[in-house]
Design a protein around this motif. Structure first.
Motif, mmCIF file in Angstrom:
data_model
loop_
_atom_site.group_PDB
_atom_site.id
_atom_site.type_symbol
_atom_site.label_atom_id
_atom_site.label_comp_id
_atom_site.label_asym_id
_atom_site.label_seq_id
_atom_site.Cartn_x
_atom_site.Cartn_y
_atom_site.Cartn_z
ATOM 1 N N TYR A 187 8.704 -17.404 28.466
ATOM 2 C CA TYR A 187 7.645 -16.398 28.453
ATOM 3 C C TYR A 187 8.169 -15.013 28.815
ATOM 4 O O TYR A 187 7.667 -13.992 28.312
ATOM 5 N N ILE A 188 9.196 -14.943 29.652
ATOM 6 C CA ILE A 188 9.754 -13.646 30.039
ATOM 7 C C ILE A 188 10.377 -12.957 28.827
ATOM 8 O O ILE A 188 10.183 -11.757 28.600
ATOM 9 N N SER A 189 11.130 -13.714 28.034
ATOM 10 C CA SER A 189 11.754 -13.148 26.835
ATOM 11 C C SER A 189 10.703 -12.625 25.865
ATOM 12 O O SER A 189 10.864 -11.550 25.272
ATOM 13 N N LEU A 190 9.610 -13.378 25.700
ATOM 14 C CA LEU A 190 8.546 -12.953 24.791
ATOM 15 C C LEU A 190 7.856 -11.696 25.306
ATOM 16 O O LEU A 190 7.509 -10.799 24.533
ATOM 17 N N GLU A 191 7.642 -11.617 26.623
ATOM 18 C CA GLU A 191 7.006 -10.428 27.187
ATOM 19 C C GLU A 191 7.899 -9.197 27.038
ATOM 20 O O GLU A 191 7.417 -8.106 26.694
ATOM 21 N N ILE A 192 9.186 -9.363 27.296
ATOM 22 C CA ILE A 192 10.129 -8.242 27.120
ATOM 23 C C ILE A 192 10.119 -7.774 25.666
ATOM 24 O O ILE A 192 10.065 -6.572 25.380
ATOM 25 N N VAL A 351 1.472 -16.098 28.613
ATOM 26 C CA VAL A 351 2.440 -15.085 28.196
ATOM 27 C C VAL A 351 1.676 -13.774 28.041
ATOM 28 O O VAL A 351 0.816 -13.655 27.159
ATOM 29 N N GLN A 352 1.990 -12.785 28.881
ATOM 30 C CA GLN A 352 1.265 -11.516 28.852
ATOM 31 C C GLN A 352 1.898 -10.563 27.842
ATOM 32 O O GLN A 352 2.349 -9.476 28.175
ATOM 33 N N MET A 353 1.914 -11.012 26.590
ATOM 34 C CA MET A 353 2.428 -10.167 25.528
ATOM 35 C C MET A 353 1.235 -9.561 24.785
ATOM 36 O O MET A 353 0.102 -9.636 25.246
ATOM 37 N N SER A 354 1.477 -8.982 23.623
ATOM 38 C CA SER A 354 0.397 -8.406 22.837
ATOM 39 C C SER A 354 0.398 -9.041 21.450
ATOM 40 O O SER A 354 1.325 -8.806 20.670
ATOM 41 N N PRO A 355 -0.641 -9.865 21.139
ATOM 42 C CA PRO A 355 -1.735 -10.291 22.004
ATOM 43 C C PRO A 355 -1.283 -11.409 22.958
ATOM 44 O O PRO A 355 -0.335 -12.130 22.638
ATOM 45 N N PRO A 356 -1.954 -11.546 24.104
ATOM 46 C CA PRO A 356 -1.536 -12.552 25.093
ATOM 47 C C PRO A 356 -1.800 -13.976 24.626
ATOM 48 O O PRO A 356 -2.660 -14.222 23.782
#
Length: 475
Positions: A187-192, A351-356
């Motif tokens: 999840y960290i890689s996806l958020e970055i 995963v706090q990405m866009s979109p989460p």
């Protein structure tokens, strides 16, 4: 180091002041125990100081930055919008300081004694705490090990190079990378990837393993990455990383045996967490470890030594603060004689990405492998009125159920508000809810929560904002 002769008697000692440790300390104190919390660095641990909070400052910033185009369309007037990472770093440090001060104040209010230094077991009832030239000895009745985990990386990568970064270092940058190479599948890689793509970097994501999402989530995720012009390289392992004067060159070995090179201005790698036990003196005790060198515990957090407990990253399971917090509270309550247990079956993945993305329970594939008669329903967010007015139309809610009993087995979300809405899903899963349990309550309108309702209604073909199902409905 000079060992003094005076040994102090303590009731409970908690080793490690991260989210698991300080929750355990405060909960134990609220139940009437005298608690000493030992921390060698900053209260709040990795999560508050260099992990969860700093990264979420960046994900929040990127999410708000992305909204500016929509806000202008709505009529909000402002000048040119620029992402100033120097100012963001100042904001990040201010918030970390405020949050850390808040935790320290809570400890003080609950009369939790904070001792600075590195702790190690000398016996099953005694620890030593070293702080510079000072060394203290404590006898204890109960102890909680909450020392967290350390990140480990493959050999041969020089992280001393300015543009070759570990995942936490990238959240210290004051300039946006021009071309960023991200290596990892967590999840960290996806958020970055999401953050720096939103802020203007040209991003290449190298996946070293399969994503562990439901197949529908993975499919939509790859569609979103393509939409955001993120280059994705699947099933590849890193061989070399070279930092030249002008660029970083990454050598990869693809699954088909092909060797390729990728160039960028910066490279960031996500490491693997391993339990931080090396300096704890466990070799002096008869604490049982797992095959992977985690501390073995029961469902209360008790180790093979009845008055010593372990929580968080030193125990097997996902390296997440939510796990440590739950385990910390449970251990404190078990010490007080309460009947508790920790069950990680429905631990949410976010995963706090866009979109989460937010998921809990079984994937469709897992449910079929487990022998259930599987029914699924997917409700796309674009049919939600609130998503339309907020211009957050990407994503969907998928519900996995057992068609024979109507019991909900898994809930998988992608879209605005997913991280908050998944709590409703977890609650239902914990209560072994059937679809009627999700359909009976009132869902306020307009809201993103209606997407969950209609996904459940879709299991029987009853959702108003979803196309009619062509096949005959089984009731």
């Amino acid at each position: 180091m000079v060992v003094g002769e005076i040994t102090e008697d303590k009731d409970i000692v908690v080793i490690g002041g991260g989210p698991g440790g300080y929750h355990a300390a405060i909960r134990a104190a609220s139940l009437g125990r005298q608690v000493t919390l030992i921390e060698r660095e900053d209260i709040g641990g990795t999560c508050l100081n260099i992990g969860c909070i700093p990264s979420k400052v960046f994900t929040h910033f990127a999410r708000e930055f992305k909204k500016t185009k929509h806000l202008k369309e709505m009529g909000m007037e402002f000048g040119e919008v620029v992402a100033n990472l120097s100012s963001l770093q100042h904001y990040k440090k201010k918030k970390i300081t405020q949050l850390r001060s808040g935790v320290e104040s809570l400890c003080k209010a609950n009369k939790v004694e904070i001792v600075r230094g590195s702790a190690s077991f000398l016996s099953e009832s005694r620890i030593g705490v070293e702080n510079g030239h000072e060394f203290s000895l404590f006898n204890f009745k109960d102890a909680i090990v909450a020392t967290g985990g350390d990140l480990h990386y493959p050999d041969g990568i020089d992280f001393n190079a300015d543009r070759v970064l570990k995942e936490r270092q990238i959240f210290e940058l004051e300039e946006i990378p021009e071309e960023l190479i991200v290596y990892g599948a967590d999840y960290i890689s996806l958020e970055i990837t999401s953050v720096f793509s939103t802020l203007g970097s040209l991003v290449t994501l190298i996946l070293n393993e399969e994503l562990l999402f439901d197949s529908s989530i993975s499919k939509e995720l790859f569609r979103q990455l393509k939409k955001q012009k993120i280059n994705v390289i699947k099933s590849s392992t890193i061989k070399t990383v070279s930092d030249t004067e002008e660029k970083v060159i990454v050598g990869l070995n693809k699954a088909n045996g092909e060797m390729v090179s990728i160039e960028g201005s910066h490279f960031v790698m996500s490491g693997k967490v391993k339990p931080n036990l090396s300096d704890l003196g466990l070799d002096r005790l008869r604490v049982e470890l797992t095959e992977d060198d985690y501390i073995q515990t029961d469902r209360e957090g008790r180790t093979s030594i009845p008055h010593i407990w372990a929580i968080g990253d030193v125990t097997k399971g996902p390296s997440l603060a939510v796990k440590a917090i739950k385990q910390g509270k449970a251990a404190a309550e078990a010490m007080a004689g309460r009947s508790v247990e920790v069950d990680l079956q429905f631990l949410p993945a976010v995963v706090q990405m866009s979109p989460p993305i937010a998921c809990a329970g079984m994937t469709e594939e897992e449910a079929r492998q487990a022998g259930y008669s599987v029914a699924v329903s997917e409700n796309f967010v674009r049919g939600n009125g609130y998503a339309q007015l907020a211009d957050e139309k990407d994503g969907f809610v998928k519900v996995v159920s057992d068609s024979e009993t109507d019991m909900i087995l898994g809930i998988h979300m992608m879209g605005m508000g997913a991280a908050e809405l998944i709590t409703s899903g977890v609650l239902g899963l914990e209560m072994a809810a059937r679809d009627e349990d999700f359909r009976f309550p009132l869902y306020h309108h307009p809201s993103m929560s209606e997407s969950l309702l209609e996904a459940v209604e879709g299991l029987k073909g009853d959702a108003v904002h979803m196309p009619p199902r062509k096949e005959e409905l089984a009731r």
